[in-house]
Scaffold this motif. Structure first.
Motif, PDB file in Angstrom:
ATOM      1  N   MET A 121       0.820  -1.212   0.000  1.00 34.18           N
ATOM      2  CA  MET A 121       0.000   0.000   0.000  1.00 34.18           C
ATOM      3  C   MET A 121       0.855   1.262   0.000  1.00 34.18           C
ATOM      4  N   TYR A 138      -6.990   6.303   2.319  1.00 42.71           N
ATOM      5  CA  TYR A 138      -6.845   5.188   3.245  1.00 42.71           C
ATOM      6  C   TYR A 138      -7.594   5.516   4.534  1.00 42.71           C
ATOM      7  N   PHE A 146      -4.445  -0.222   7.887  1.00 45.03           N
ATOM      8  CA  PHE A 146      -4.785   0.726   6.828  1.00 45.03           C
ATOM      9  C   PHE A 146      -5.647   0.008   5.791  1.00 45.03           C
ATOM     10  N   ASP A 198      -7.672   0.511   2.088  1.00 45.49           N
ATOM     11  CA  ASP A 198      -7.841   1.340   0.894  1.00 45.49           C
ATOM     12  C   ASP A 198      -9.338   1.526   0.635  1.00 45.49           C
TER      13      ASP A 198
END
Length: 474
Positions: A168, A225, A245, A247
């Motif tokens: 990410m 995020y 985290f 997305d």
């Protein structure tokens, strides 16, 4: 019950050790006088630990130790021998022995020490195995999640992370493997639109009253995020922090599109010139628009939650119930006439169309209705009927008038000829002129009849006889 293999070339020692270890009631001991025979037993039986004599005629304990370790056997192995040289101890431990125990000539203390070493080795082995299994489960859990996860201790060292986190943020592996959270932050911060708002280089430190939290992080590349922060607790004490985290770029775009669509629909619903209403499955009003309020003469807060049947005259309730059945069966209903009641009690004729809407469990089933006020249309139709009746009356009176005028003219002409003879010419000329005028009126009457016939054929206008019957032929 632990399963133990004891290998020694001294038969007396074998039997003595077996009897002593089994006397505790927690071990079942197999004995073997040679390393070669022990290899067969190891292949056939799963042992919790193996006790080896160092020196045996065929193969010494260290060689046997190397061989079984190379074969993948990971159970604890204890070297039990009378040879006590330091190099033997080092060699044994370097090749995978868990303990080294020297025979001392004091069987009671020596066997008790051996029993203790076996128990300790087995417990350590299974404890480490559980740790490995737990670690493997944790790692597989971390890797199987769709979120990027990183765990940092109170000293700012990275304890755990998964590949999704690295992907990410596009972080080089050597940075995460280095274990320095500050270095990770230095790599992450330039990617964030407002880094000072979301990250603090010392935010991994233990703080009084730390609480879980959620942040929305916007990246310079347009991604978004969602960050979840969670303290890491051991025995009620904060020892670090966990961040995950997610997305949400696609989700946020979909939510924005949905919100825009809902706002557009709300604007259309509120500002539409056509009256709209939404009913639930019980026929209760969920929402109405401004055009509905203007048509009905009520305030919105007066009608929300009330049954729409409240605003229908009793004579039309059966029609409305039939509409509901049609919607339930076919999902929609189009251009059906109904009468609804204004707040003053005045009846308003309308054309209704409705469609069933289905949503999620929270939305349930609802229907959306549109109204078309046809009061003006009804008024025009009524005036049209009055005009047609008047035309019919005028035509009938014209026909009677024609007959009524011609009869006196005939009498006047006849009397003039009988009385005046040749001098009746001027009078007869006037009679013929009047008769021509009546012919013109007859012609107008025929033309008017043709016009009514045209209206009937092309516009559905019917001539009404004085007796009240409709004339479909004209």
């Amino acid at each position: 019950m632990y399963r133990v293999l004891y290998v020694d070339d001294e038969p007396g020692i074998l039997e003595l050790v077996r009897m002593y270890l089994e006397s505790y009631g927690s071990m079942l001991v197999d004995t073997c006088p040679s390393a070669d025979e022990a290899k067969d037993l190891v292949r056939k039986t799963g042992y919790d630990t193996i006790v080896l004599d160092y020196y045996m005629p065929d193969v010494n304990g260290i060689d046997f130790l190397k061989e079984v370790r190379q074969s993948g056997l990971d159970c604890p192995i204890i070297i039990y021998t009378g040879r006590g040289r330091e190099d033997v101890v080092i060699d044994a431990l370097n090749n995978g022995a868990d303990f080294y125990l020297q025979k001392s000539g004091e069987p009671g203390r020596e066997f008790a020490d051996l029993y203790s070493k076996i128990n300790l080795a087995i417990q350590k082995y299974y404890a480490e195995k559980r740790v490995k299994e737990t670690t493997a489960l944790l790692r597989s859990t971390l890797e199987s999640t769709a979120d990027g996860i990183i765990v940092v201790d109170s000293e700012g060292k990275i304890c755990a992370w998964n590949r999704k986190f690295v992907q990410m943020w596009n972080i080089p592996y050597h940075l995460v493997e280095g274990g320095d959270y500050s270095a990770i932050l230095s790599y992450i911060l330039p990617q964030i639109t407002n880094p000072n708002h979301f990250f603090n280089r010392t935010d991994y430190r233990i703080r009084e009253g730390i609480r879980p939290g959620i942040d929305i992080i916007e990246l310079r590349n347009g991604k978004m995020y969602e960050r979840y922060s969670q303290p890491q607790m051991i025995d009620g004490e904060i020892v670090g922090k966990v961040w995950s985290f997610r997305d949400i770029t696609a989700k946020k775009s979909a939510e924005d599109a949905l919100r825009e669509s809902e706002e557009r629909f709300r604007l259309l619903f509120e500002q539409a010139p056509v009256p709209y209403q939404s009913l639930n499955e019980k026929g209760e009003i969920i929402e109405v628009n401004e055009a509905w309020v203007r048509l009905m003469g009520y305030e919105r807060n007066e009608v929300i939650g009330r049954s729409f049947m409240t605003y229908i005259p009793e004579k039309c309730l059966n029609d409305f119930q039939r509409f509901l059945l049609d919607i339930s069966e076919f999902g929609s209903m189009y251009e059906s006439e109904l009468i609804i009641l204004h707040s003053t009690g005045r009846e308003i004729p309308v054309i209704l169309s409705a469609k069933m809407l289905t949503g999620g469990p929270d939305m349930g089933v609802r229907t959306l209705w549109t109204f078309t006020d046809i009061s003006e249309q009804k008024r025009i139709e009524s005036q049209k009927e009055e005009v047609i009746i008047q035309i019919q009356k005028n035509l009938a009176e014209l026909a009677i008038l024609n007959d009524g005028v011609r009869n006196p003219l005939t009498v006047i002409a006849g009397q003039a000829e009988l009385t005046l003879g040749d001098r009746a010419g001027p009078i007869l000329a006037q009679v013929r002129e009047i008769d021509q005028m009546i012919d013109q009126l007859d012609q107008r009457w025929h033309e008017s009849t043709k016009i009514l016939k045209y209206l009937h054929r092309h516009h559905g206008v019917f001539l009404i006889h004085p007796d009240g019957d409709l004339d479909g032929e004209l």
